[in-house]
Structure formats: C-alpha cells, structure tokens
Write a protein that holds these residues in place. Structure first.
Motif, PDB file in Angstrom:
ATOM      1  N   ASP A   1      10.090  44.513 -17.498  1.00  0.00           N
ATOM      2  CA  ASP A   1      10.162  43.418 -18.449  1.00  0.00           C
ATOM      3  C   ASP A   1      11.616  43.116 -18.731  1.00  0.00           C
ATOM      4  O   ASP A   1      12.368  44.013 -19.080  1.00  0.00           O
ATOM      5  CB  ASP A   1       9.511  43.813 -19.778  1.00  0.00           C
ATOM      6  N   VAL A   2      11.993  41.884 -18.574  1.00  0.00           N
ATOM      7  CA  VAL A   2      13.361  41.503 -18.911  1.00  0.00           C
ATOM      8  C   VAL A   2      13.296  40.562 -20.099  1.00  0.00           C
ATOM      9  O   VAL A   2      12.663  39.516 -20.035  1.00  0.00           O
ATOM     10  CB  VAL A   2      14.039  40.775 -17.736  1.00  0.00           C
ATOM     11  N   TYR A   3      13.903  40.966 -21.197  1.00  0.00           N
ATOM     12  CA  TYR A   3      13.883  40.120 -22.391  1.00  0.00           C
ATOM     13  C   TYR A   3      15.259  39.606 -22.746  1.00  0.00           C
ATOM     14  O   TYR A   3      15.400  38.730 -23.575  1.00  0.00           O
ATOM     15  CB  TYR A   3      13.338  40.895 -23.590  1.00  0.00           C
ATOM     16  N   ALA A   4      16.277  40.215 -22.147  1.00  0.00           N
ATOM     17  CA  ALA A   4      17.627  39.861 -22.545  1.00  0.00           C
ATOM     18  C   ALA A   4      18.601  40.335 -21.474  1.00  0.00           C
ATOM     19  O   ALA A   4      18.308  41.263 -20.728  1.00  0.00           O
ATOM     20  CB  ALA A   4      17.982  40.523 -23.864  1.00  0.00           C
TER      21      ALA A   4
ATOM     22  N   VAL B   1      24.655  40.088 -26.525  1.00  0.00           N
ATOM     23  CA  VAL B   1      23.419  39.874 -25.790  1.00  0.00           C
ATOM     24  C   VAL B   1      23.190  38.396 -25.531  1.00  0.00           C
ATOM     25  O   VAL B   1      23.650  37.535 -26.287  1.00  0.00           O
ATOM     26  CB  VAL B   1      22.237  40.482 -26.602  1.00  0.00           C
ATOM     27  N   ILE B   2      22.514  38.102 -24.438  1.00  0.00           N
ATOM     28  CA  ILE B   2      22.022  36.752 -24.170  1.00  0.00           C
ATOM     29  C   ILE B   2      20.501  36.835 -24.134  1.00  0.00           C
ATOM     30  O   ILE B   2      19.938  37.358 -23.176  1.00  0.00           O
ATOM     31  CB  ILE B   2      22.529  36.236 -22.808  1.00  0.00           C
ATOM     32  N   PRO B   3      19.825  36.351 -25.188  1.00  0.00           N
ATOM     33  CA  PRO B   3      18.352  36.353 -25.144  1.00  0.00           C
ATOM     34  C   PRO B   3      17.921  35.511 -23.954  1.00  0.00           C
ATOM     35  O   PRO B   3      18.581  34.521 -23.628  1.00  0.00           O
ATOM     36  CB  PRO B   3      17.954  35.694 -26.457  1.00  0.00           C
ATOM     37  N   ILE B   4      16.841  35.903 -23.316  1.00  0.00           N
ATOM     38  CA  ILE B   4      16.513  35.263 -22.043  1.00  0.00           C
ATOM     39  C   ILE B   4      16.252  33.774 -22.222  1.00  0.00           C
ATOM     40  O   ILE B   4      16.523  32.977 -21.334  1.00  0.00           O
ATOM     41  CB  ILE B   4      15.356  35.998 -21.336  1.00  0.00           C
ATOM     42  N   LYS B   5      15.787  33.362 -23.387  1.00  0.00           N
ATOM     43  CA  LYS B   5      15.538  31.925 -23.545  1.00  0.00           C
ATOM     44  C   LYS B   5      16.854  31.146 -23.549  1.00  0.00           C
ATOM     45  O   LYS B   5      16.890  29.986 -23.169  1.00  0.00           O
ATOM     46  CB  LYS B   5      14.699  31.633 -24.792  1.00  0.00           C
ATOM     47  N   MET B   6      17.927  31.824 -23.930  1.00  0.00           N
ATOM     48  CA  MET B   6      19.230  31.156 -23.907  1.00  0.00           C
ATOM     49  C   MET B   6      19.642  30.821 -22.471  1.00  0.00           C
ATOM     50  O   MET B   6      20.307  29.816 -22.213  1.00  0.00           O
ATOM     51  CB  MET B   6      20.297  32.037 -24.564  1.00  0.00           C
ATOM     52  N   VAL B   7      19.218  31.670 -21.555  1.00  0.00           N
ATOM     53  CA  VAL B   7      19.522  31.428 -20.144  1.00  0.00           C
ATOM     54  C   VAL B   7      18.939  30.088 -19.705  1.00  0.00           C
ATOM     55  O   VAL B   7      19.522  29.371 -18.902  1.00  0.00           O
ATOM     56  CB  VAL B   7      18.949  32.570 -19.266  1.00  0.00           C
TER      57      VAL B   7
ATOM     58  N   LYS C   1      12.862  48.100 -39.037  1.00  0.00           N
ATOM     59  CA  LYS C   1      13.528  47.364 -40.099  1.00  0.00           C
ATOM     60  C   LYS C   1      13.997  45.995 -39.622  1.00  0.00           C
ATOM     61  O   LYS C   1      13.819  44.997 -40.312  1.00  0.00           O
ATOM     62  CB  LYS C   1      14.717  48.180 -40.603  1.00  0.00           C
ATOM     63  N   TYR C   2      14.613  45.973 -38.434  1.00  0.00           N
ATOM     64  CA  TYR C   2      15.170  44.708 -37.956  1.00  0.00           C
ATOM     65  C   TYR C   2      14.203  43.962 -37.024  1.00  0.00           C
ATOM     66  O   TYR C   2      14.606  43.015 -36.356  1.00  0.00           O
ATOM     67  CB  TYR C   2      16.502  44.975 -37.249  1.00  0.00           C
ATOM     68  N   ASP C   3      12.946  44.405 -36.974  1.00  0.00           N
ATOM     69  CA  ASP C   3      11.939  43.756 -36.130  1.00  0.00           C
ATOM     70  C   ASP C   3      12.424  43.566 -34.698  1.00  0.00           C
ATOM     71  O   ASP C   3      12.338  42.457 -34.141  1.00  0.00           O
ATOM     72  CB  ASP C   3      11.543  42.390 -36.710  1.00  0.00           C
ATOM     73  N   LEU C   4      12.936  44.615 -34.092  1.00  0.00           N
ATOM     74  CA  LEU C   4      13.460  44.503 -32.739  1.00  0.00           C
ATOM     75  C   LEU C   4      12.394  44.835 -31.706  1.00  0.00           C
ATOM     76  O   LEU C   4      11.569  45.717 -31.918  1.00  0.00           O
ATOM     77  CB  LEU C   4      14.642  45.458 -32.547  1.00  0.00           C
ATOM     78  N   ILE C   5      12.435  44.124 -30.597  1.00  0.00           N
ATOM     79  CA  ILE C   5      11.524  44.377 -29.500  1.00  0.00           C
ATOM     80  C   ILE C   5      12.204  45.312 -28.497  1.00  0.00           C
ATOM     81  O   ILE C   5      11.571  46.063 -27.788  1.00  0.00           O
ATOM     82  CB  ILE C   5      11.166  43.046 -28.795  1.00  0.00           C
ATOM     83  N   TYR C   6      13.502  45.215 -28.428  1.00  0.00           N
ATOM     84  CA  TYR C   6      14.280  46.064 -27.518  1.00  0.00           C
ATOM     85  C   TYR C   6      15.617  46.331 -28.194  1.00  0.00           C
ATOM     86  O   TYR C   6      16.080  45.542 -29.015  1.00  0.00           O
ATOM     87  CB  TYR C   6      14.503  45.355 -26.177  1.00  0.00           C
TER      88      TYR C   6
END
Lengths: 452, 452
Positions: free
Chosen positions: B170-173, B186-192, B227-232
C-alpha cells in the motif's frame, strides 16, 4: 514536536490569555497540531478555553473542535451562534464529523445550524448521516469518497480524482460502480499511477473487495477491518449501492471503547463513566453491582447462620471463612477472564465445551492442590486443630476447582444466550463463589469435626 | 462474502482433504481471502491443515502464513525446508512480516532461511529489522516505502512511485528526504495527482509531519497514531534518517494486545495466556496471585483470631464477615478500574490527587450509605441483636468509603512509580480490602457490644 503538557505550561498559557499576549498565543496555535491544541483546551479553565478557541483560524478551529472532549465542546458550542457554527466550523468538516458535532447540539439548535449550511449537498449528507444509529457502519461512515463508473477510462478516473482531491481529506482508493451506483470494486490509488490512462476501468479494477452494510454493528465493522487488515472499507446500502466509506482511524476508537466497556463491566460498573463525570453518575454506575454483592452477602450470612452452633463450639472455623471465600473469587475471575478474552478473540471456538471444562478442571486441580498443601503446612504448624487443618485444605481445594469450572462455564453460557460474557468476570462470579465456598467449607467442617 | 466458519463446514473441508477432492479445494482457496483460509487452517486438525496449506499458490500461501496462529504457523513451517520457506514464502512478504516469521524459527533455521533469500537487499532489510525489540517502533516498521529527494521534481517523484508501486503493498505517501536521507516531510499521494509535474518537490511538500524514533515503545506509537488520527507514520533513527514506516493495521494489534494485557492483569493473571495454551502455562500464569491471596487470607485469619473470644460469645458476628470483606473488594475494584482507565486515556491528569480523592470520597460515602441503610433495615427486621445491626452497617459504610479511597489511591501511586496501575485493580485491592475490612468490622463490633 512530540509534545507533553504539564501544569507549568498550562500556567504559562493561562497567563498569556489573561494578559492577552497575542504574539505568544498565535505562535502557540500555529506551531501545534489540532489534537495538541484540543488537549490544551481540554485542560484549561473554561473561560480561558473559550478565549483561546476564539483565537484560532477557521480551519484549525474546526479540526480542533472534533478533537475536544465532549463536555468542553458542548460548552464552546454554547457560546457560538448557529450561524457561526454552520459557516465557520461545519463548513470545514468532513460529513461524518459534522454529523457527530451537530447530533450533540440541543434539538432546536440542530435545525438552526443545518439551515445555515450553504452547501445544500453537504447539508443533505449530514442529515442523511444523522439518521443512522451511531453504533453501526452507517453511523461511522463518511460520505466523502471518489467513485467512478466502470465504463469510464482511467483518464476520466484521474479527472474525477483531481476534482475531489481538494475537499476529501485522505484519498486511498477510487470505488468502481455500475450505472445504478452499485459497488463493483476498487482501484487502489497506486493503480492510478501505474496504469495506462487509456485503459477501461472495467478491465483493470480489483473485483475482490470487502464492503460492509450500513446496518452492520460498529463492533463487527471493527472485527472485519482488523481481520482483513483494511485501512478503509466501502459502505453499501441494502441494495448494494455505494453510500460511504469508513477509515480505520474511526474504527480504532470503536476498538478502544469496546475494551474499556469490557474492563468496566468486569469491574462491576454498569455505565460508561469517567472520573470526570458527575458524582451522582459515578455513584449510579456502581450501585447496582454493590447491591448484588449486598444480596449475595446476605445469602452468605444465612449459610453461616445455619452453622452457628458449630461456630460457637469451634470459633476457629470462622478464622478461615474469608480466605475460602476470597480464593474462590480469585480463581473464578482468573478463568472467566481467559474465557471472555477467548470469546472476544474468536480463538475459543474450536473445541467443545466439555474439553474446555476438562482442561480448566486440570488447571484448577493443580493450583488448588498447591494452595491446599501450602495452607495445610501452615495450619499443621500454627493451629492445634487437626480437624480445622484438614477442613481448610479440603475446602480450599474444592472451592478452587469449583470456582475454576464455574468461571469457565458462566461466560460460555452467557455468550450462548447472547449476553455479554464480560458480565460474568466480576462481582457476579465473586459473589456466587463466596456463597458456595462458605457452604462447602462448613459442610466439610461438620464432617471433619464429626470424624475427629 | 463475509463468511462464518462452523463445525459443519470444517467437516466438509476435512472430507474433501481426505478424499483429495482437488476441485472442491481449489475452488475454496480461490474464493476466500487469505485471512479466511488462515482461520480454516487454524481450526483444522494439523494433518489436514498441512495438506490444505500445500494446496495454496505461492503468493496466497505467504499471505496466509502471516495470518495464522503462531502455533499452527510453527507446525507448518517445521514441515518445510529452509529453501522452500525462503523462496516460496519469504520472497512474497513485506519486510516486517518476513522478519516476524523468521524470528519465530529456531536459531539454526533462521540463518539457513536468510542464506536462501536471493534478493540481497531484502535479506539485509530483514536482518536489520530483526535487530529491533519487537515492542518498539523499529520492531513494528516495514522497510518498504517510497522516498524522494527534496531537490527533485514531481515528475521524478511519479517515476519513483511507479518503480516501487509493484512491490509495496500500500502506498499512501511519498516521503521527502535531504541528501543525507534525513526526513524532511511528506507528499500525500493525492498531491501527486493534483500538482504540476514540473514543480520542485521542495516547493510543494508538507513540512508538518509527525514521525517516530525507532526506539519508541510500541504503546507510545499507538498513542500517537490514535491521537493524531494517522494512517501511517514514518520512522527515523537517532540521526533523523528515514528508516521505515508503520501502518495503522500493525498498531491496531498493539492496541488490542494492550487492552488484553490490562484485563489479564486486572484478573490476576501474570502472563499473556490463552485458553489453548498448555495446562502448566495456564497454571503458572495464575498461581502467583492465588498465593498472594492465600497469604492475605492467612493475615485475615490472624485478624479474626484476635477476636476469637468475641466470636465465641457472639457467633453472629461471624455471619457478616464475608459480606464486609466482599463489599470492600467490590467497591475498591470499581474505583481503581475508573482510575486505571483514566490514566490509560490520559483524561485524568488535569486535577490534583486530593481533588480526585475528595470526589471518590463523596461517591463512596453516597454508595456506602445506601448499602448501610439497606442492610440496617434487613438486620432490624431479621436479627435480634441491635449491637450486630449497628456494627454491620457502620462497618459496611466505613469499609466502602475506605475501599473507594484505597482503590483510587493505589493505582495513582503505582503509576507515579512507573508500575502498571492495572496491577492494582485485581487481587491486590481485593485482598488488602478483605483484611482491612475484617479489622474495621471487629473493632467496631467490640465497641458496639461494649456499648449495648
């Protein structure tokens, strides 16, 4: 960056708010993540919290809002008009967060806030989400997602993604639907990057997809996401139409709450309370099991009363009553805890109930014998009554074995009748074992004293 | 699609394996997700499980492997050669999963398997990961990630993504690093997808990033991701170099295990056991607290022995001993459970210890009075001894108040000395309250009987 709040720091913030130190406060709120700001607000005095909250920029303010403790959020929202809530806060939130925030408002204010939301689609999404029970997949899901028709091409998929990327927080996948909006499958976002833009979606998308129904209980959703290691799961309605998606961070909260509920239930607390709740709530949540314990104690006192004559002649019998009762309780709680966890984990299904009881019987026998031998040694040394020494040891062994079996059986039985088995691992097991333990103790005592 | 295993179904699978029904078995293994196949294997007899496992295609076999229960996995790996493990299974796994599987093997076999891995980079990643304590961020992370230098352009970033997309689940970022491989952002994948390919990465990437150090305890990683609702979350070494990433599904397991550990600790179980563990392990995990209870019971017996004369004259005093002891235990466990959860949640920090105790005192007083009045009513009605009636009620009130305070204080004190507070919410609280409760009871009894 990782950041710890201490009393000193809170003092500093308090002072800055009091003297209206705008520079300090804006630096503070710029440097921190919303979750950190929320933590500070949760721990400030309410007046300070309100002032600091008004300091935040719109977008940060809405993110902070969802991270706040419910009671602090309630207080802060009270000080804002419906218009402000709708335009400054709700507008910046994801649909699921918005629905949760609005659902917490008083009824009249709910309608007012909804009427002030300018984006009609957002308003209708929120109203829709508010209809679902919050303990179901429908209550967990958000409406924001990217979906594309299977007949389109990857190029159109990319366009769709670009169009939505701005107002969707995290995009991990594009869902594929048919003409009736029924969910067909998924395009993981990395596939978008590696597939030719001319490909037809129907040729490339992943058909092996797990989805959940809106009505599925939140716990079950959590179980599925855990089991299949899912980061996100699409939600469909009764007709198979795609209506939303759930991301794992929402489910993590469900998992935590489940565990907390179990611990509270095991400790004889009947409602979900926190130390910060009001005194009468804390009291109300605990009194039911205390009363059960009280009734159990009264039954216990009647068992002992039966043997009043014996105690009068052999008052030393009374010395070990609490030991017998307590050991039964301890052994019972231990076995039921393991069974309850096994049920929750689904690791317990494989073998039949008799094999389970057989195994626990052996464990109880082993531990019971160890304890019985030790207490026999103690009593032979310190007590002059052979009858008492033997009574205590035999009763202790019987009670541990019995409590172990009972602690295994009760949660299994409760689970069969769809009652939460965690209910068993607490005052119920302890109280019952107390009474039965005393009964066994005096029965054996009467026998032994008759014999010697 | 959602799929439930029952005994009937397992019978069917068993029969198919026995008569070597290839069609049934390959349909079965094709239709199901790896987690489902693993569940079936976990519950089949070992011989059947091995046969069915050999039926799986390489890629499925490795995914199933990581989902299996540890003991079943151990048995299946025993029947495979090191070469088979390396080439058929490890090769298809992510680095973290591979390291976990290899770490479970016997020492000699570990080296053999590692030497058979053809991809040298993968082998060195695995060896590297095996060096970390499994309860730290290093032990949770995987090496597979996409990183790009801040001086590159988005086009190069996309190329990098395409290159790695195949062998990363899984690539998310995409992580942004400097020339020394230090993590910058980081570059979130949607930014790509939404950024011009000519942009320089240094102009567009997100600098507000949360990362964890390899040495951070797993629990703390879980806390931060929650706490920060992180997925990765990216993992850096002591120098700030990017070395891996952790995804939330691995952390969900940590959260579950934490909760289970707390429940076991609260139930007086000292090791992480399951019902399916060996009898001597189940016994060993429970005996320590039973012995503590035993010693507590002996102390209790000595308290009672002090009052032997009193019991001889007033044997009715003995009737309510177990009630007093049990109620103290129940009330103590209730308060400590709330404190333990408050500590775990971090919701308890705000107010001082005295205010906490003050609040619990009020709750204890309230509940104690309710119970005391009820038992007084009972005794006035059913007992002829005024002295006993008053003794029981006064003692009950005192014991509930005391146990409530004690149950609040002990976990707070343990926590201050960095001992897991869950330790307090179990046999320890119950046993101590038993002894103290008896002491209070007889003390008040002596007073009352002297008075009347």
């Amino acid at each position: 960056m990782q950041f710890e709040i201490n009393t000193e720091f809170l003092e500093q913030v308090h002072d800055a708010i009091q003297r209206n130190d705008i520079r300090f406060l804006s630096e503070l709120t710029h440097d921190l993540f919303p979750a950190d700001i929320a933590e500070i607000l949760n721990r400030l005095e309410l007046d300070d919290a309100k002032k600091l909250y008004n300091f935040l920029e719109e977008e940060v303010a809405s993110e902070v809002l969802v991270e706040l403790d419910e009671d602090v959020r309630e207080k802060i929202l009270e000080s804002l008009s419906s218009k402000e809530i709708a335009e400054k806060l709700i507008d910046n939130l994801q649909s699921d967060e918005a629905a949760d925030v609005i659902a917490e408002l008083p009824d009249e204010k709910q309608d007012e806030v909804l009427s002030h939301i300018e984006d009609e689609e957002q308003a209708s999404d929120i109203v829709d989400l508010m209809n679902y029970d919050k303990n179901t997949a429908g209550g967990l899901m958000q409406k924001e997602l990217v979906a594309v028709n299977a007949n389109k091409t990857m190029l159109e998929c990319v366009r769709e993604l670009r169009k939505h990327a701005d107002h969707i927080e995290d995009v991990y996948a594009v869902y594929v639907v048919d003409d009736d909006e029924k969910l067909l499958g998924v395009i993981p976002i990395k596939m978008v990057l590696t597939t030719s833009l001319r490909s037809r979606i129907s040729d490339v998308y992943d058909k092996d997809i797990i989805s959940v129904r809106t009505s599925m209980p939140a716990e079950e959703v959590a179980g599925i996401m855990e089991k299949y290691d899912l980061i996100y799961v699409p939600v469909v309605d009764g007709l198979g139409k795609l209506v939303g998606r759930i991301t794992i961070d929402d489910v993590v909260d469900v998992i935590k709450e489940e565990a907390e509920k179990d611990i509270q239930m095991m400790s004889g607390i009947t409602e979900d309370v926190e130390h910060s709740d009001k005194i009468w709530m804390l009291s109300r949540s605990r009194i039911p099991w205390l009363l059960v314990g009280l009734v159990g104690g009264i039954f216990g006192s009647q068992v002992i009363e039966e043997y009043e004559g014996q105690i009068r002649i052999h008052p030393e019998m009374a010395f070990f009553m609490p030991l017998i009762a307590a050991m039964g309780g301890n052994a019972g709680v231990q076995s039921s805890a393991i069974v309850v966890q096994g049920i929750a984990n689904k690791t317990l299904m494989a073998e039949g109930i008799l094999r389970k009881l057989g195994k626990e019987f052996t464990v109880g026998l082993l531990n019971g014998m160890i304890c019985a031998v030790l207490i026999l040694g103690y009593n032979l040394f310190f007590s002059d009554s052979m009858a008492l020494s033997i009574t205590v040891s035999v009763a202790l062994l019987s009670v541990i074995v019995f409590a172990t079996l009972f602690g295994t059986f009760v949660p299994l039985a409760l689970n069969r009748y769809r009652i939460d088995p965690a209910l068993a691992t607490g005052p119920f097991i302890t109280t019952t074992n107390d009474i039965l333990g005393l009964f066994v103790y005096f029965l054996i005592g009467r026998l032994m004293y008759g014999f010697y």
